[in-house]
Design an enzyme around this catalytic site. Structure first.
Site, mmCIF file in Angstrom:
data_model
loop_
_atom_site.group_PDB
_atom_site.id
_atom_site.type_symbol
_atom_site.label_atom_id
_atom_site.label_comp_id
_atom_site.label_asym_id
_atom_site.label_seq_id
_atom_site.Cartn_x
_atom_site.Cartn_y
_atom_site.Cartn_z
ATOM 1 N N GLU A 33 0.852 -1.196 0.000
ATOM 2 C CA GLU A 33 0.000 0.000 0.000
ATOM 3 C C GLU A 33 0.885 1.242 0.000
ATOM 4 O O GLU A 33 1.756 1.381 0.850
ATOM 5 C CB GLU A 33 -0.936 -0.010 1.221
ATOM 6 C CG GLU A 33 -1.772 1.244 1.405
ATOM 7 C CD GLU A 33 -2.582 1.645 0.165
ATOM 8 O OE1 GLU A 33 -3.446 0.866 -0.266
ATOM 9 O OE2 GLU A 33 -2.334 2.741 -0.379
ATOM 10 N N THR A 41 -9.553 4.235 -1.127
ATOM 11 C CA THR A 41 -10.411 5.402 -1.329
ATOM 12 C C THR A 41 -11.632 5.316 -0.425
ATOM 13 O O THR A 41 -12.028 6.295 0.213
ATOM 14 C CB THR A 41 -10.872 5.450 -2.804
ATOM 15 O OG1 THR A 41 -9.715 5.575 -3.633
ATOM 16 C CG2 THR A 41 -11.805 6.616 -3.058
ATOM 17 N N ASP A 308 -12.371 -2.005 -8.670
ATOM 18 C CA ASP A 308 -12.630 -0.877 -9.569
ATOM 19 C C ASP A 308 -11.732 -0.863 -10.809
ATOM 20 O O ASP A 308 -12.045 -0.185 -11.776
ATOM 21 C CB ASP A 308 -12.416 0.457 -8.830
ATOM 22 C CG ASP A 308 -13.602 0.850 -7.969
ATOM 23 O OD1 ASP A 308 -14.490 -0.003 -7.756
ATOM 24 O OD2 ASP A 308 -13.629 2.005 -7.499
ATOM 25 N N HIS A 439 -44.902 -5.265 12.104
ATOM 26 C CA HIS A 439 -45.726 -4.060 11.979
ATOM 27 C C HIS A 439 -45.564 -3.218 13.233
ATOM 28 O O HIS A 439 -45.588 -3.774 14.332
ATOM 29 C CB HIS A 439 -47.195 -4.432 11.820
ATOM 30 C CG HIS A 439 -48.095 -3.232 11.795
ATOM 31 N ND1 HIS A 439 -48.210 -2.427 10.679
ATOM 32 C CD2 HIS A 439 -48.880 -2.680 12.760
ATOM 33 C CE1 HIS A 439 -49.058 -1.438 10.950
ATOM 34 N NE2 HIS A 439 -49.471 -1.567 12.204
#
Ligand code: NAI
Length: 460
Positions: A33, A41, A308, A439
């Site tokens: 790194e 990021t 990415d 609910h």
């Protein structure tokens, strides 16, 4: 020279998760790194700091809406420095968490920028390492517009927009995508006038059109000003701020907008420079993404790529899935990623969440489908909390199989998990509708949308 079974290049969500999973599987792993901090990021200048600022700004914005609850607030103040300090601490703590996980799993951290001089070798500064396998997880960066450079002071990418020291009077956002809307809303909530300029005639391309329209209406109500069908041409710095020249798409017309800051959020591009890919002959496509096969191997044996920097949605959780599948296959296990069921979430208020096909995609493919919809206005929990904007929309095939689901509404990012699970496991809208939902809860809207697809909605 140190030798590893696997060297991962990049310590973002794709890379660090792959490194840890590979170590769990018994591989000797190192992760390189270059940034001082782990997390990529997403953790340093993306998902996490933006969510911290979205949370802080939501609390501030809420103060002016408490009167309806019978609550008066006086003397509220805003300390941007403290807000940024909180954000930075959250990021810092999570970075330390990854470093701890590396130690726990015995992943070696190599600090510096990596180059691949040859298959099986990774160079970091003066040091050369050997590896049976190399995994490239170098992520992406903001795409600039031609002729307009980011200075991160006035002309901002997401990085600069996450670190402003004061609230701009007028922030112009270029691009009504995920980043533009999330960060536009942060600064709008804190008091900036925010204008969003979008090239297309709609916001959030890729999201179901009907749901994107609901989002646009809700975000406009909360103060974002949209100018669609426009493209930024140039930005000039003046003594008082910025002058933006904007083209009307398809019309021979130009407009001028004065702003204090401009955020350019028109997409991201893969980061692969400096790795030596060209010299190695690693195949990339026309847009610079690394080509990989079903096992994430590049055109060069022993060199893999995920996240990415390969084609596909640019999402942290997709990169993690890629990384895990890649190293599991390297370790001899069967593994794969189902890209049809990767959810996407825009963390605005209301949230926009989706999984699977959009109605437009089904139409284009000529697929037979039924739509089921339920508006939060008819959901009692949403009425109680005041989160009545938006709806759940499900798309089912003739056999009831869920083909896609799209939500605009509070907690949409959490509600989509049920629908992603349903799609992954092949559950039908009848099966979701037959599941007892608590609910009063927002999740009842998911059940009702599925009932609607069956022509049986109760509350609509
Ligand atoms: P995007 O691809 O989501 O949106 C970019 C927008 O800019 C599009 O609507 C496009 O039509 C518009 N555009 C392009 N050129 C233009 C021009 N010259 N003038 C005006 N508009 C123009 O890109 P964004 O928002 O930069 O995000 C990048 C990536 O980061 C996305 O792939 C997204 O998935 C990811 N991301 C995901 C987040 C999340 O999951 N919550 C948060 C932030 C980013």
């Amino acid at each position: 020279m140190s030798k590893f079974d696997l060297i991962v290049i990049g310590g973002g969500p794709g890379g660090y998760v792959a490194a840890i999973r590979a170590a769990q599987l018994g591989l000797k792993v190192a992760c390189v790194e270059g940034r001082v901090a782990l997390g990529g990021t997403c953790l340093n200048v993306g998902c996490i700091p933006s969510k911290a600022l979205l949370a802080s700004s939501a609390k501030y914005a809420e103060l002016s809406h408490l009167a309806a609850h019978g609550i008066g607030v006086e003397g509220a103040s805003l300390d941007i420095g403290a807000m940024m300090g909180r954000k930075n601490k959250i990021v810092g703590d999570l970075i330390k968490g990854i470093a701890f996980l590396f130690k726990k799993n015995e992943v070696a951290l190599i600090e510096g920028w990596a180059r691949i001089p040859a298959a099986g070798q990774v160079q970091v500064g003066e040091d050369l390492y050997e590896a049976d396998n190399i995994l490239i997880a170098t992520g992406s960066e903001a795409t600039p517009l031609p002729g307009i450079e980011f200075d991160e002071a006035d002309i901002l990418s997401s990085t600069g927009a996450l670190a402003l020291e004061e609230v701009p009077a007028h922030l112009v956002v270029i691009g009504a995508g995920v980043i533009g809307l999330e960060l536009g809303q942060v600064w709008a909530r804190l008091g900036a006038k925010v204008t969003v300029i979008e090239y297309l005639d709609r916001i959030l391309p890729g999201i179901d059109g009907e749901v994107a329209k609901l989002a646009q209406r809700a975000l406009s109500k909360r103060g974002l000003k949209f100018q669609l069908g426009r493209a930024l041409k140039s930005v000039d710095k003046t003594e008082t701020g910025l002058t933006l020249s904007v083209d009307r798409v398809g019309k021979d017309k130009e407009e001028v907008i004065e702003a204090d800051k401009v955020l350019i959020a028109v997409g991201r591009r893969p980061v692969t420079r400096g790795l030596g890919l060209e010299e190695l002959g690693v195949a990339v496509n026309g847009r610079g993404f690394i080509e990989v096969d079903d096992t994430f191997q590049t055109s060069i044996p022993g060199i893999y790529a995920i996240g990415d920097c390969v084609p596909g949605p640019m999402l942290a959780h997709k990169a993690e899935e890629d990384g895990v599948a890649c190293v599991e296959m390297l370790a001899g296990q069967a593994s794969h990623v189902d890209y049809n069921t990767v959810p996407g979430v825009v963390y605005t208020d209301p949230e926009v969440a989706s999984v699977g096909a959009t109605e437009e995609a089904l139409k284009d493919a000529g697929t037979d489908y039924t739509v089921g919809k339920f508006a939060f206005m008819a959901n009692s929990r949403a009425r109680a909390t005041g989160d009545t904007d938006g709806a759940v929309k499900v798309l089912a095939g003739p056999d009831g199989a869920l083909l896609g689901a799209h939500i605009c509404g509070a907690h949409g990012g959490d509600l989509i998990a049920e629908l992603a699970l349903a799609m992954t496991k092949g559950a039908t809208v009848s099966e979701i509708a037959a599941t007892c939902h608590a609910h009063p809860a927002m999740g009842e809207a998911v059940k009702e949308a599925c009932l609607d697809a069956l022509g049986r909605a109760i509350h609509a």
